[in-house]
Design a protein around this motif. Structure first.
Motif, PDB file in Angstrom:
ATOM      1  N   ALA A 106      -0.492  12.471  26.189  1.00  0.00           N
ATOM      2  CA  ALA A 106      -0.550  12.066  24.970  1.00  0.00           C
ATOM      3  C   ALA A 106      -0.326  10.267  25.212  1.00  0.00           C
ATOM      4  O   ALA A 106      -1.438   9.293  24.312  1.00  0.00           O
ATOM      5  N   LEU A 107       0.109   9.595  25.928  1.00  0.00           N
ATOM      6  CA  LEU A 107       0.553   8.003  26.112  1.00  0.00           C
ATOM      7  C   LEU A 107      -0.685   7.703  25.922  1.00  0.00           C
ATOM      8  O   LEU A 107      -0.763   6.928  26.005  1.00  0.00           O
ATOM      9  N   ARG A 108      -1.528   7.750  27.355  1.00  0.00           N
ATOM     10  CA  ARG A 108      -2.058   7.522  27.851  1.00  0.00           C
ATOM     11  C   ARG A 108      -3.527   8.069  27.430  1.00  0.00           C
ATOM     12  O   ARG A 108      -4.322   7.018  27.002  1.00  0.00           O
ATOM     13  N   HIS A 109      -3.734   9.231  26.590  1.00  0.00           N
ATOM     14  CA  HIS A 109      -5.062   9.713  26.030  1.00  0.00           C
ATOM     15  C   HIS A 109      -4.497   9.155  24.228  1.00  0.00           C
ATOM     16  O   HIS A 109      -5.750   9.878  23.676  1.00  0.00           O
ATOM     17  N   GLY A 110      -3.695   9.332  24.434  1.00  0.00           N
ATOM     18  CA  GLY A 110      -3.799   9.572  22.529  1.00  0.00           C
ATOM     19  C   GLY A 110      -3.392  11.024  21.727  1.00  0.00           C
ATOM     20  O   GLY A 110      -2.440  10.861  20.888  1.00  0.00           O
ATOM     21  N   ILE A 111      -3.078  11.886  22.621  1.00  0.00           N
ATOM     22  CA  ILE A 111      -2.747  13.404  21.640  1.00  0.00           C
ATOM     23  C   ILE A 111      -3.488  14.063  23.204  1.00  0.00           C
ATOM     24  O   ILE A 111      -4.016  14.117  23.964  1.00  0.00           O
ATOM     25  N   SER A 261      -3.573  13.343  11.375  1.00  0.00           N
ATOM     26  CA  SER A 261      -3.945  12.114  11.364  1.00  0.00           C
ATOM     27  C   SER A 261      -3.482  10.967  10.240  1.00  0.00           C
ATOM     28  O   SER A 261      -3.443   9.957  11.307  1.00  0.00           O
ATOM     29  N   HIS A 262      -2.609  10.856  10.404  1.00  0.00           N
ATOM     30  CA  HIS A 262      -1.319   9.866   9.549  1.00  0.00           C
ATOM     31  C   HIS A 262      -1.092   9.353  10.670  1.00  0.00           C
ATOM     32  O   HIS A 262      -1.235   8.107  10.618  1.00  0.00           O
ATOM     33  N   PHE A 263      -0.208  10.098  12.102  1.00  0.00           N
ATOM     34  CA  PHE A 263      -0.055   9.121  13.091  1.00  0.00           C
ATOM     35  C   PHE A 263      -1.262   8.807  13.952  1.00  0.00           C
ATOM     36  O   PHE A 263      -1.091   7.055  14.503  1.00  0.00           O
ATOM     37  N   ARG A 264      -2.532   9.950  14.294  1.00  0.00           N
ATOM     38  CA  ARG A 264      -3.309   8.689  14.524  1.00  0.00           C
ATOM     39  C   ARG A 264      -3.666   7.738  14.795  1.00  0.00           C
ATOM     40  O   ARG A 264      -4.486   6.655  15.278  1.00  0.00           O
ATOM     41  N   ALA A 265      -3.693   7.527  12.476  1.00  0.00           N
ATOM     42  CA  ALA A 265      -5.057   6.370  12.471  1.00  0.00           C
ATOM     43  C   ALA A 265      -4.138   5.297  12.713  1.00  0.00           C
ATOM     44  O   ALA A 265      -4.247   4.407  12.178  1.00  0.00           O
ATOM     45  N   ARG A 266      -2.212   5.410  12.863  1.00  0.00           N
ATOM     46  CA  ARG A 266      -1.662   4.032  13.008  1.00  0.00           C
ATOM     47  C   ARG A 266      -1.717   3.929  14.195  1.00  0.00           C
ATOM     48  O   ARG A 266      -0.814   3.191  15.065  1.00  0.00           O
ATOM     49  N   GLY A 267      -2.562   4.791  14.940  1.00  0.00           N
ATOM     50  CA  GLY A 267      -1.864   4.027  17.132  1.00  0.00           C
ATOM     51  C   GLY A 267      -1.197   4.551  17.376  1.00  0.00           C
ATOM     52  O   GLY A 267      -0.801   5.081  18.218  1.00  0.00           O
ATOM     53  N   VAL A 268      -0.002   6.140  17.116  1.00  0.00           N
ATOM     54  CA  VAL A 268       0.692   6.508  17.348  1.00  0.00           C
ATOM     55  C   VAL A 268       0.395   7.357  18.132  1.00  0.00           C
ATOM     56  O   VAL A 268      -0.435   8.736  17.476  1.00  0.00           O
ATOM     57  N   GLU A 294      -6.901  23.174  17.553  1.00  0.00           N
ATOM     58  CA  GLU A 294      -8.516  23.000  17.426  1.00  0.00           C
ATOM     59  C   GLU A 294      -8.519  21.817  15.998  1.00  0.00           C
ATOM     60  O   GLU A 294      -9.298  20.980  16.441  1.00  0.00           O
ATOM     61  N   VAL A 295      -7.575  21.479  15.594  1.00  0.00           N
ATOM     62  CA  VAL A 295      -7.570  20.169  14.817  1.00  0.00           C
ATOM     63  C   VAL A 295      -7.006  19.025  15.372  1.00  0.00           C
ATOM     64  O   VAL A 295      -7.686  18.058  15.196  1.00  0.00           O
ATOM     65  N   ALA A 296      -6.047  19.578  16.762  1.00  0.00           N
ATOM     66  CA  ALA A 296      -6.030  17.928  17.709  1.00  0.00           C
ATOM     67  C   ALA A 296      -7.029  17.541  18.189  1.00  0.00           C
ATOM     68  O   ALA A 296      -7.474  16.730  18.699  1.00  0.00           O
ATOM     69  N   ALA A 297      -7.934  18.549  18.532  1.00  0.00           N
ATOM     70  CA  ALA A 297      -9.535  18.331  19.669  1.00  0.00           C
ATOM     71  C   ALA A 297     -10.034  17.330  18.565  1.00  0.00           C
ATOM     72  O   ALA A 297     -10.841  16.813  18.980  1.00  0.00           O
ATOM     73  N   GLY A 298     -10.393  18.055  16.798  1.00  0.00           N
ATOM     74  CA  GLY A 298     -10.938  16.839  16.202  1.00  0.00           C
ATOM     75  C   GLY A 298     -10.301  15.297  16.102  1.00  0.00           C
ATOM     76  O   GLY A 298     -11.333  14.699  15.583  1.00  0.00           O
ATOM     77  N   HIS A 299      -9.232  15.076  17.200  1.00  0.00           N
ATOM     78  CA  HIS A 299      -8.499  13.678  16.967  1.00  0.00           C
ATOM     79  C   HIS A 299      -8.774  13.110  18.378  1.00  0.00           C
ATOM     80  O   HIS A 299      -7.891  12.347  18.846  1.00  0.00           O
ATOM     81  N   ALA A 300      -9.132  14.095  19.027  1.00  0.00           N
ATOM     82  CA  ALA A 300      -8.898  13.779  20.253  1.00  0.00           C
ATOM     83  C   ALA A 300     -10.530  13.070  20.929  1.00  0.00           C
ATOM     84  O   ALA A 300     -11.719  13.155  20.132  1.00  0.00           O
ATOM     85  N   ARG A 301     -10.859  11.433  21.860  1.00  0.00           N
ATOM     86  CA  ARG A 301     -11.916  11.311  21.746  1.00  0.00           C
ATOM     87  C   ARG A 301     -11.708  10.477  23.525  1.00  0.00           C
ATOM     88  O   ARG A 301     -10.863  10.431  23.779  1.00  0.00           O
TER      89      ARG A 301
END
Ligand SMILES: [Zn+2]
Length: 301
Positions: A106-111, A261-268, A294-301
């Protein structure tokens, strides 16, 4: 880069199918992830057992030793809810190592998410309530010890209060623990988190999500969080045997999306663990746990 998922076939310790703890949800969750196209080779990492040196950051050394050597006193085994034999001991070490690995990813890829974990009733001195080691507390303390994180937030939305995590971490100024749970549920004696929100039976999607939406901005205003551990327990679901909060599948999905969404939008960075889920319809239960992925995959990049 697909969503990074940590797993191990031995997360399933092979309990009898009628055991109160639905152990077969672990292989069925992996099957559900494969069916959804989420478990390709670039997505998967294999958990390794957490060494005693990590476990002892969160747990008493004598308890760690008892679990590793399968010599847990019967009284504690009864409180955990199953005997600690070799497979259960290994599974506890693997699930904990898995959450540490998911946190690093998560630290490396965001989630990143672990297909086990969320054993939030395990206290410093011992396990309880189907929880042997507190994987999230161990992972948080490993990251802090290594200097990989300085401020850590735990968002625990399992239907049961996160008493073990609070016992281990609530007095540590580097970690903030938030638990939102059913008021009339295990554990009877709750241990205060940094913030506890107790909900009445039958809360339902709308009231639940409204409450959560109000709290998340307060949490992110408190500090710059280096990582969030998200316990996405599905025992808040209406069909859960132990939960009483009456959420629907859509409610679960909206909850997971709101948090991530809340935390990924803030870069956490977000490290997801599956938490509790108890249902005799284990394929339905596994599908419920798959919602997090499923939800997390939508926020992975
Ligand atoms: Zn639970």
């Amino acid at each position: 880069m697909p969503l990074q998922i940590v797993h191990h076939p031995d997360y399933d310790a092979g309990f009898a199918v009628n055991h109160r703890f639905p152990m077969s949800k672990y292989p069925l969750l992996m099957e559900a992830l494969r069916t959804r196209g989420l478990a390709g080779p670039e997505a998967l990492s294999t958990a390794e057992p957490a060494p005693a040196s990590w476990l002892e950051l969160a747990h008493a050394a004598d308890y760690v030793d008892q679990v590793i050597n399968c010599r847990v006193p019967e009284k504690i085994e009864r409180e955990i809810g199953f005997p600690i034999g070799p497979r259960v001991s290994l599974r506890a070490q693997l699930a904990t190592g898995g959450t540490v690995l998911a946190a690093r990813l998560a630290l490396r890829h965001g989630i990143a998410c672990n297909t086990a974990g969320g054993s939030h009733h395990a206290r410093r001195a011992q396990g309880a309530g189907f929880c042997t080691f507190n994987d999230v507390a161990v992972a948080a303390l490993v990251l802090l010890a290594e200097g990989a994180a300085r401020n850590i937030l735990v968002v625990d939305l399992d239907v049961h209060q996160g008493d073990g995590t609070a016992d281990i971490l609530a007095d540590d100024p580097r970690v903030f623990t938030f638990s939102m749970h059913g008021d009339r549920n295990y554990p009877v004696r709750k241990i205060a988190s940094g913030l506890d929100v107790a909900l009445p039976d039958g809360t339902g999607d709308a009231a639940y999500l409204e409450r959560l939406a109000a709290i998340l901005p307060e949490l992110s205003a408190q500090a710059h969080w280096d990582i969030v551990f998200y316990n996405a327990g599905v025992d808040v679901h209406a069909d859960d045997r132990l939960g009483r909060l009456s959420l629907s599948d859509d409610g679960l999905r909206a909850r997971d999306d709101m948090v991530i969404s809340h935390f990924r939008a803030r870069g956490v960075p977000v490290c997801g663990v599956i938490g509790g889920g108890y249902s005799t319809d284990v394929p339905a239960l596994a599908a419920r746990h798959a919602i997090l992925f499923e939800v997390a995959a939508g926020h992975a990049r």
